[in-house]
Design a protein around this motif. Structure first.
Motif: not given
Length: 576
Positions: A440-442, A464-465, A470-473
């Motif tokens: 789900x999160x990638x 959730x962040x 998305x940059x925070x991933x």
């Protein structure tokens, strides 16, 4: 994102100070705790869950002292069996099982150790009997044991399990289990749990004195270091849990030394996991104590030393002699010796050891002591990380007596053995869902495992962040084991106020990267700046301070003596 209950963000600090100083309607706390280590946060949690109004003040950051610089073990203490202190071992093993299976299963995990045997008959019988008693005490305790029983190994089995261990020099080994923890993250979890239940927690507040009415302590004077202002916090009882700073706190109350705490320095080194091929850690006797080689993710932690320290308490320095001692002893058991070039990180901490009492005290155990030197003041010192919950319970039991003298009424019994820490709830469920969460999160499943081991059920907050930004991933530049989201979360939920807080305590980048976090500092500082409203000058100041701190530590570790190492390290003080 909406902060979860117990979040220690920037606004939470301001609200806590307003509540403690009476600006938010509360005139007087029941209990004020001084000290934000594992004992102080544990005291706050114990008090608030008994129904008391509670505040906590910490001069620097949560876990900035001893509680972030331990061997990172939750254990019963094998050496106490030889000292015949069975009660202490039983107590610690009970707490180990409780933390592992109920209170903090996301933070505490089993870790295997090999105890090498050099004598084929009598030593195997002697050590085997001790470990049988050790496991038996754990199994007979009130809570699940949570770890496998010990088992005996031949020399050949040791060679297969630990190829880099000098198996030809031993007669075999015994494999047993204890537990490990990220000590600083545990402190944050305890503090957040206390805050979730209503405790007011504020860091960067220095206690400067005590408020008195006659003989009785009725609160403290303090300095808000961030806003450069003086405060008064009134409380029915003040609990001092300042560890190695206990003597200084006592001087503020008039020098009546009910306790005397001697600081003992313990140094650990961190080396890459591939430098020692082994499926388990080691515990080896030295001429003065024991040496632990502890698995730590993609690294090993090796230590510790045990030497008196009477220099700077905020930043104890490791010297070249300390590192040489550890390397010399660990190399005695390794086929391929380690040298200074293999050392990724170094940290030094101070143990608060009780060295004598000048007044009658209430001795709670061989390990920690609680005293009430003057009415309204409770002091706790000594002890070990594993039994922090017992220490906290004993401190609030003592505070309850003092509260009754003020007309407070009866205080309920401790319930912290039934209060899981934040992140424990839903941990097993989320662990079972790890593949689904990754899809789900990638994120890769390994990333989800990393987050689960650090945040438990609070992994939902991090995901959730990542969904909203998305940059925070993306991995943090220069420290790819961590996500950018973890830096942001450290500020919004975990009380981080400075770059040091994030790189040395909320994460372990300062001891897990060869450059000790230098490359990661600019990226982390920019992420923090977005939440803390830092301008470019402040970002540059935070990064410069961190780099100078790293260099000061490196310089200290080149010095031969403690005095020289201390002089090098204190060149860089804390930012406020």
């Amino acid at each position: 994102m909406t902060p979860t209950p117990g979040a220690l963000g920037p606004d939470a600090r301001d609200a806590a100070l307003a509540a403690m100083t009476g600006q938010a309607g509360e005139h007087e706390l029941d209990v004020l705790v001084v000290g934000g280590g594992i004992t102080g946060t544990g005291v706050a949690l114990d008090a608030v869950t008994r129904g008391l109004s509670v505040g906590l003040l910490e001069q620097r950051d949560l876990a900035s002292g001893t509680s972030s610089r331990s061997s990172k073990l939750i254990h019963g203490g094998l050496r106490y069996l030889e000292m015949m202190d069975f009660g202490l071992v039983r107590e610690a093993l009970q707490e180990r099982g409780l933390l592992l299976t109920r209170l903090a299963p996301h933070l505490v995990s089993p870790v295997p150790f090999l105890y090498p045997l050099t004598k084929p008959v009598w030593e195997r019988a002697y050590v085997g009997a001790g470990l049988a008693l050790y496991d038996g005490m754990a199994k007979a305790g009130k809570y699940d044991m949570g770890v496998p029983m010990h088992r005996h190994l031949t020399r050949r089995q040791v060679a297969r399990m630990a190829p880099d261990f000098k198996a030809e020099s031993i007669a075999g080994a015994i494999k047993y289990y204890d537990c490990q923890v990220d000590d600083a993250r545990m402190v944050v979890a305890v503090a957040r749990t206390a805050a979730k239940h209503g405790a007011h927690v504020a860091t960067r507040v220095k206690v400067t004195g005590f408020l008195r009415e006659g003989e009785r302590v009725v609160g403290v004077t303090a300095r808000d270091l961030e806003h450069d202002r003086d405060l008064e916090v009134r409380a029915r009882v003040v609990v001092n849990a300042a560890g190695v700073w206990t003597d200084e706190i006592q001087e503020m109350v008039g020098g009546r030394g009910a306790l005397h705490v001697q600081a003992s320095k313990g140094v650990h080194i961190v080396v890459p996991r591939d430098r020692i091929r082994s499926e388990a850690g080691f515990i080896v006797r030295t001429e003065t104590s024991v040496l632990f080689v502890i698995p730590w993710g993609r690294h090993w932690i090796i230590g510790t030393t045990d030497t008196p320290w009477d220099l700077d308490k905020a930043h104890p320095a490791a010297s070249r002699r300390d590192l040489d001692y550890i390397l010399e002893h660990v190399n005695q058991i390794l086929r391929e010796p380690l040298d200074h070039e293999d050392v990724v990180g170094v940290y030094a901490g101070l143990r608060p050891l009780l060295s004598g009492e000048s007044e009658p005290t209430s001795k709670i155990s061989r390990e920690h002591t609680v005293v009430t030197p003057v009415p309204g003041l409770v002091m706790i010192a000594g002890g070990k990380y594993t039994t922090y919950r017992v220490m906290a319970r004993d401190a609030i039991d003592a505070a309850a007596h003092s509260l009754r003298t003020t007309g407070h009424g009866a205080v309920r019994d401790s319930i912290t053995d039934r209060v899981p820490l934040v992140g424990a709830e839903s941990y097993e469920t989320r662990s079972n869902q790890r593949v689904l969460l990754a899809r789900r999160s990638g994120l890769h499943v390994a990333r989800i495992d990393h987050l689960l081991a650090r945040y438990g059920g609070l992994v939902d907050d991090l995901l959730a962040l990542v969904r909203t930004r998305r940059a925070l991933a993306e991995p943090l530049t220069g420290a790819e084991d961590y996500l950018a989201a973890e830096v942001v979360y450290a500020v919004t939920h975990e009380g981080a106020r400075h770059l040091d807080d994030v790189l040395t305590r909320r994460t372990r980048i300062s001891i897990e990267t060869f450059d000790r976090g230098v490359a990661a500092a600019p990226h982390a500082a920019r992420l923090m700046a977005e939440i803390l409203d830092w301008d470019d000058a402040r970002v540059a100041e935070e990064v410069d301070h961190y780099l100078r701190r790293v260099e000061a530590e490196r310089q200290s570790q080149r010095m031969l003596t403690d005095q020289e190492a201390d002089e090098a390290r204190v060149q860089v003080t804390d930012l406020v």
